[in-house]
Design a protein around this motif. Structure first.
Motif, PDB file in Angstrom:
ATOM      1  N   UNK A 228      -4.749   0.944   4.376  1.00 59.51           N
ATOM      2  CA  UNK A 228      -3.718   1.006   3.343  1.00 59.51           C
ATOM      3  C   UNK A 228      -2.948  -0.301   3.306  1.00 59.51           C
ATOM      4  N   UNK A 229      -2.271  -0.566   2.191  1.00 66.98           N
ATOM      5  CA  UNK A 229      -1.542  -1.834   2.031  1.00 66.98           C
ATOM      6  C   UNK A 229      -0.509  -2.013   3.131  1.00 66.98           C
ATOM      7  N   UNK A 230       0.313  -0.991   3.371  1.00 66.22           N
ATOM      8  CA  UNK A 230       1.377  -1.107   4.373  1.00 66.22           C
ATOM      9  C   UNK A 230       0.795  -1.276   5.780  1.00 66.22           C
ATOM     10  N   UNK A 231      -0.293  -0.581   6.070  1.00 63.53           N
ATOM     11  CA  UNK A 231      -0.922  -0.695   7.397  1.00 63.53           C
ATOM     12  C   UNK A 231      -1.459  -2.103   7.626  1.00 63.53           C
ATOM     13  N   UNK A 232      -2.090  -2.672   6.605  1.00 63.85           N
ATOM     14  CA  UNK A 232      -2.654  -4.017   6.731  1.00 63.85           C
ATOM     15  C   UNK A 232      -1.551  -5.059   6.896  1.00 63.85           C
ATOM     16  N   UNK A 233      -0.487  -4.926   6.117  1.00 61.84           N
ATOM     17  CA  UNK A 233       0.627  -5.885   6.220  1.00 61.84           C
ATOM     18  C   UNK A 233       1.309  -5.749   7.573  1.00 61.84           C
ATOM     19  N   UNK A 234       1.498  -4.513   8.028  1.00 68.34           N
ATOM     20  CA  UNK A 234       2.116  -4.280   9.343  1.00 68.34           C
ATOM     21  C   UNK A 234       1.278  -4.913  10.454  1.00 68.34           C
ATOM     22  N   UNK A 235      -0.053  -4.780  10.356  1.00 69.75           N
ATOM     23  CA  UNK A 235      -0.956  -5.382  11.344  1.00 69.75           C
ATOM     24  C   UNK A 235      -0.783  -6.901  11.387  1.00 69.75           C
ATOM     25  N   UNK A 236      -0.707  -7.520  10.203  1.00 70.48           N
ATOM     26  CA  UNK A 236      -0.560  -8.985  10.137  1.00 70.48           C
ATOM     27  C   UNK A 236       0.776  -9.414  10.716  1.00 70.48           C
ATOM     28  N   UNK A 237       1.851  -8.744  10.303  1.00 66.62           N
ATOM     29  CA  UNK A 237       3.196  -9.156  10.743  1.00 66.62           C
ATOM     30  C   UNK A 237       3.384  -8.938  12.243  1.00 66.62           C
ATOM     31  N   UNK A 238       2.706  -7.941  12.792  1.00 68.58           N
ATOM     32  CA  UNK A 238       2.779  -7.725  14.238  1.00 68.58           C
ATOM     33  C   UNK A 238       2.042  -8.823  15.006  1.00 68.58           C
ATOM     34  N   UNK A 239       1.058  -9.427  14.352  1.00 66.40           N
ATOM     35  CA  UNK A 239       0.208 -10.415  15.020  1.00 66.40           C
ATOM     36  C   UNK A 239       0.736 -11.835  14.909  1.00 66.40           C
ATOM     37  N   UNK A 240       1.749 -12.058  14.061  1.00 63.70           N
ATOM     38  CA  UNK A 240       2.295 -13.407  13.922  1.00 63.70           C
ATOM     39  C   UNK A 240       3.753 -13.404  14.356  1.00 63.70           C
ATOM     40  N   UNK A 241       4.219 -14.579  14.675  1.00 65.95           N
ATOM     41  CA  UNK A 241       5.603 -14.726  15.119  1.00 65.95           C
ATOM     42  C   UNK A 241       6.379 -15.555  14.108  1.00 65.95           C
ATOM     43  N   UNK A 242       7.383 -14.948  13.499  1.00 64.58           N
ATOM     44  CA  UNK A 242       8.248 -15.688  12.579  1.00 64.58           C
ATOM     45  C   UNK A 242       9.310 -16.429  13.384  1.00 64.58           C
ATOM     46  N   UNK A 243       9.586 -17.653  12.983  1.00 65.15           N
ATOM     47  CA  UNK A 243      10.571 -18.452  13.696  1.00 65.15           C
ATOM     48  C   UNK A 243      11.823 -18.620  12.832  1.00 65.15           C
ATOM     49  N   UNK A 244      12.922 -18.154  13.332  1.00 67.99           N
ATOM     50  CA  UNK A 244      14.194 -18.373  12.652  1.00 67.99           C
ATOM     51  C   UNK A 244      15.251 -18.578  13.723  1.00 67.99           C
TER      52      UNK A 244
END
Length: 764
Positions: A228-244
């Protein structure tokens, strides 16, 4: 009289036509006409599909699909519809395949006759309508081929890639979701797709076993959940680190590109920034009163609002353009990435993202070609829009996808290399006039091997030790006349020009091999023997010296193919072995006196024998650098000592020196091939580290104790083991590479680490 005059005119036209055809044939045979100007019988495949010769794989697919939907026999009821569509399908099948396309460009349909003996089939109209080129119309999704994939693996960007088959129903069910994911994650990561029907070799290399397979690169993490769209996006965001940056009152001056403030905890700071709950844009920290509250919380709308608030990219007039690019190419200014606009350009807003994606060392600007006179013509920009990076020594045109991420990646890679594009005038000034040494890549932008060479070409330009060696490229689809003059008949063609010396490279196109080729020309590792030097060096060679000689002929194709391998052999042997070659076309009498009857012939004059007596012939049918090296190694006493269970602990584990150990089995083919490489390492590491080898067929107890499960296994022991308990064994560091340069680098790094560790321990 009129009949006679007409007859004479007809005869004159006939003779002129025959003469013209003969001239064309002669010019073609001698390579004086380029492949694309040779007139061949048969259809023009490019014209059939309505595309230019520079069209890439996506252009070819889109053009074919457009024609297929109109001219397919399922829809077109003309009597000759089937035959017409067969021609279009054949044109597509040829042009989509890099190797077939190259042969067609060189020889026309005549070069394809061996491939068209079998009947070519096509799919139904519904297939082309619903299953063909699933993602070609989605700008957020990049359809990748084998050549493109090299840039995925080498980039520092995150890619989420859908490996699919057009015949897979689940793949089609996923397509709308994949498009949504691509739109939602635009600007965060790159979204790609690979059609495994067309790119079966790529999918095989990536070990794709089922469809769809969704993998996140560069770590190659496979998604296995609900699609599903939300599952795929959640998988990606969990795998990358945002820097702020989390801002507090004390670090306001360290404002990053993105930041978060907890206003309940930092009330004074929020008051100072005149902000409350929400997302705010500040043009600079010095102008905190000049803020803009964004109206949306949706990522894409936030991005769009932010882009509108960012400063515009400077558009240069002709005077500024000429002045700045001239100073950049002279090394007086930083590299400059320039966007050359098209007639109707809506890309300018997207360009505002470039400064954030580039380092501060690369500046950006734009140019309207209609306002800068002949400057765009001087750069030979035949199609617009285009990205061009100007740097010290020249410029390089971006030939890949015109997306903001690809342009930024190109700029960073190009700025770090010494590769420049060569125009005909600059080529003549620099190369034909003999000004310096130039390694030139003649290419076509559509050619898959050419695309795969690009990163290796740039890497080679950085690895080469001498700043006097220049790297250039010539686009043969644009500079046709120049490529014709240089007798270029295939792509890529790589040639090293050293004054009047012209050296054609025909080996494996990796950066290391390209560098080795140049270095060997400047400082040859293979000794070129003449009758006089053969007499003085080989016929009177001492017993502690081995000579191995390649007898070749310049016209012999296998000899040319083996030449780069022979250079590699010369670099891999130790100083007991001399690697040489003899040109049997030039020195026929010398070759005949040594019994040479075919080429290439390899003869070995062994250790322990004075002069050239009792030479040994290399009898392998398949001559490669590895097979030759193994054969030479068989006739050399080993430099590497064997070690056994009884002395391993004392010699290696308790040693204060670094040890490199090769665990092997005599029956293992890979072990036999690796043995001469380990001999070379032993020679290189002499006085720096100890080496040894263990025969696991004999020393089974030792190999079990150190957990050896495959052969050959290379382990590094750092010599930093303090315990004297014989029941404790150091595991050692397993080295996965079998490249002697990489292993040498690892060992030398561990030696330095060990020295630092001991120095620190002594100080403590």
């Amino acid at each position: 009289p009129r009949e006679k005059e007409g007859l004479e005119m007809a005869i004159s036209i006939l003779f002129k036509s025959i003469a013209f055809i003969c001239c064309i044939s002669i010019l073609t045979d001698f390579g004086w006409l380029p492949p694309h100007q040779v007139v061949h019988a048969g259809e023009d495949f490019y014209q059939l599909l309505g595309i230019t010769r520079s069209a890439d794989s996506k252009d070819i697919r889109k053009a074919f699909k457009k024609l297929a939907l109109i001219m397919h026999p399922d829809k077109n009821k003309d009597q000759d519809a089937h035959d017409k569509f067969l021609k279009i399908n054949r044109a597509y099948e040829v042009l989509k395949d890099g190797e077939l396309r190259k042969r067609y460009d060189l020889h026309g349909e005549e070069g394809l006759k061996d491939d068209f003996n079998r009947p070519w089939q096509f799919q139904s109209w519904n297939y082309y309508k619903n299953q063909f080129g699933i993602y070609d119309d989605d700008p957020e999704i990049i359809t990748l081929n084998d050549a493109d994939f090299a840039s995925v693996l080498q980039s520092n960007q995150i890619w989420f890639i859908n490996f699919y088959s057009p015949f897979c129903s689940h793949c089609h069910d996923l397509a709308p979701t994949w498009r949504e994911v691509a739109k939602d994650l635009e600007g965060v990561i790159r979204i790609g797709a690979v059609n495994c029907k067309d790119e079966h070799r790529l999918c095989s290399k990536q070990q794709i076993r089922s469809y769809p397979s969704l993998l996140l690169y560069p770590d190659k993490i496979q998604f296995r959940g609900n699609r599903g769209t939300e599952d795929l996006i959640h998988f990606v965001l969990q795998s990358i680190k945002a820097q702020y940056t989390v801002l507090t009152q004390g670090i306001t001056k360290q404002l990053a590109n993105t930041a978060r403030i907890h206003c309940n905890a930092e009330m004074e700071l929020c008051k100072k920034l005149n902000s409350s709950n929400g997302i705010y844009f500040y043009s600079s920290i010095e102008q905190i009163n000049d803020s803009k509250k964004l109206s949306s919380w949706h990522p894409q709308e936030i991005l769009q609002e932010t882009l509108n608030l960012l400063p515009e990219i400077q558009t240069m007039n002709e005077t500024v353009f000429q002045s700045k690019t001239d100073r950049v190419m002279k090394g007086k200014l930083k590299p400059l990435l320039i966007y050359f606009m098209g007639n109707e350009d809506d890309y300018m807003l997207e360009l505002r993202r470039l400064p954030a994606l580039l380092t501060s060392r690369i500046k950006t600007a734009s140019v309207d070609c209609s306002q800068v006179g002949s400057s765009c013509q001087d750069l030979h920009l035949t199609e617009l829009p285009k990205m061009v990076l100007f740097k010290k020594g020249g410029f390089e045109v971006h030939l890949g996808r015109l997306t903001i991420h690809d342009a930024a990646q190109f700029a960073k890679e190009s700025a770090a290399s010494r590769v420049v594009n060569l125009t005909p005038q600059y080529f003549r000034d620099q190369i034909l006039e003999g000004k310096g040494m130039w390694f030139v890549d003649y290419f076509a932008p559509w050619c898959p091997p050419c695309k795969m060479l690009v990163p290796e070409w740039r890497k080679a330009s950085k690895l080469i030790y001498s700043s006097k060696i220049n790297f250039g490229t010539v686009d043969c689809t644009i500079h046709q006349q120049l490529c014709r003059e240089m007798n270029i008949n295939s792509y890529p063609s790589t040639i090293f020009y050293n004054g009047s010396s012209v050296n054609i490279y025909s080996g494996d196109r990796s950066a290391d091999n390209l560098v080795d080729f140049i270095e060997d020309i400047i400082k040859p590792s293979v000794i070129a023997l003449t009758p006089d030097t053969f007499k003085s060096l080989v016929e009177t060679k001492p017993t502690n010296q081995m000579w191995v000689i390649d007898y070749y002929a310049p016209w012999c194709k296998p000899c040319l193919q083996f030449a780069s391998d022979w250079i590699k052999v010369a670099k891999m042997v130790d100083n007991r072995v001399k690697i040489a070659k003899i040109d049997c076309q030039m020195y026929a009498e010398l070759c005949e006196s040594n019994g040479i009857r075919s080429y290439p012939t390899i003869m070995l004059h062994p250790l322990g024998i004075y002069g050239k007596a009792n030479p040994i012939l290399f009898r392998s049918r398949r001559k490669t650098w590895n097979s030759a090296l193994v054969w030479i190694n068989e006739h050399l006493p080993s430099l590497v000592p064997h070690i056994n269970y009884s002395n391993f602990y004392k010699e290696v584990i308790q040693s204060d020196q670094v040890w490199l150990v090769d665990y092997y089995a005599p029956w293992c083919g890979h072990c036999v091939q690796f043995a001469p490489i380990f001999e070379k390492l032993t020679s290189l590491l002499k006085g720096k580290a100890k080496t040894a080898k263990v025969n696991c067929q004999v020393e089974q107890q030792l190999c079990r104790r150190v957990n050896i499960r495959a052969y050959p296994t290379i382990k590094l022991y750092s010599g930093n083991y303090d315990s004297h308990n014989p029941d404790q064994w150091a595991e050692g560091e397993k080295i996965s590479s079998q490249d002697h340069k990489e292993i040498y680098r690892i060992v030398m790094q561990r030696i330095q680490d060990t020295k630092k560790s001991r120095t620190s321990h002594d100080e403590l």
